[in-house]
Design a protein around this motif. Sequence first.
Motif, PDB file in Angstrom:
ATOM      1  N   GLU A  13      -2.924   7.180  -3.018  1.00  0.00           N
ATOM      2  CA  GLU A  13      -1.652   6.844  -2.374  1.00  0.00           C
ATOM      3  C   GLU A  13      -0.819   5.906  -3.246  1.00  0.00           C
ATOM      4  O   GLU A  13       0.398   6.054  -3.344  1.00  0.00           O
ATOM      5  CB  GLU A  13      -1.923   6.211  -1.010  1.00  0.00           C
ATOM      6  N   GLU A  14      -1.478   4.953  -3.883  1.00  0.00           N
ATOM      7  CA  GLU A  14      -0.765   4.025  -4.759  1.00  0.00           C
ATOM      8  C   GLU A  14      -0.065   4.774  -5.897  1.00  0.00           C
ATOM      9  O   GLU A  14       1.081   4.468  -6.237  1.00  0.00           O
ATOM     10  CB  GLU A  14      -1.753   3.012  -5.347  1.00  0.00           C
ATOM     11  N   ARG A  16       0.830   7.952  -5.815  1.00  0.00           N
ATOM     12  CA  ARG A  16       1.911   8.769  -5.247  1.00  0.00           C
ATOM     13  C   ARG A  16       3.166   7.914  -5.040  1.00  0.00           C
ATOM     14  O   ARG A  16       4.281   8.366  -5.298  1.00  0.00           O
ATOM     15  CB  ARG A  16       1.453   9.372  -3.913  1.00  0.00           C
TER      16      ARG A  16
END
Length: 206
Positions: A13-14, A16
């Motif tokens: 997620e980081e 992305r």
Amino acid sequence: MTEQAAVSHAILEEDRLRADLYDYLGVLLAGPPNQGLLDQTARLSGDDTDLGTAIAALSRIARHTQEPAVEREFNALFIGLGRGELLPYASYYLTGFLNEKPLAALRRDMAARGMTRAPNVYEPEDNIASLMEMMAGLITGRFGKPASLADQKTFYNKHIGPWAGHFFTDLEAAKNSVLYASVGAVGRVFMEIETQGFRMSAEGSA
């Protein structure tokens, strides 16, 4: 699950979020934002970090910016009569001239990674908007599989790190910058975070 979906799911997620910010900066720097993008920007929210503060300031200005005004601003900054206030190219920032060795080096690395210039793009590939888009694509696997952190670092340190922070600082202070002063602040802080992050990754693997 398709192969592309599996790749997408595998990206942290980081990473992305990093790719999204690179893509967002690339869009803003490729051409003046339309009203839809201005409205989207106005809905952004920040936090008490340096990057969050810069994003919140950009959001506030976007709420009071209309499409015709930002188009005039973009033209004054990057197009102008003959040339704009700023020349957003790696070759210019690193050598003082356009179409120099930094562009040739970038083209070699693009070819090695399967990157090609879009057929409707005529600017040299070392412009800041294209480099932001390339970095996002490396993170997400737009040009194949997602690049390793080491490969991202190599590309960033060679083609973005040496000059992008200077460009964003200049954009922040440019006399024609209004909305783009805040774009410059976001870019400057983001480049500082990326530089520090890659430096820490090297220290962690030492």
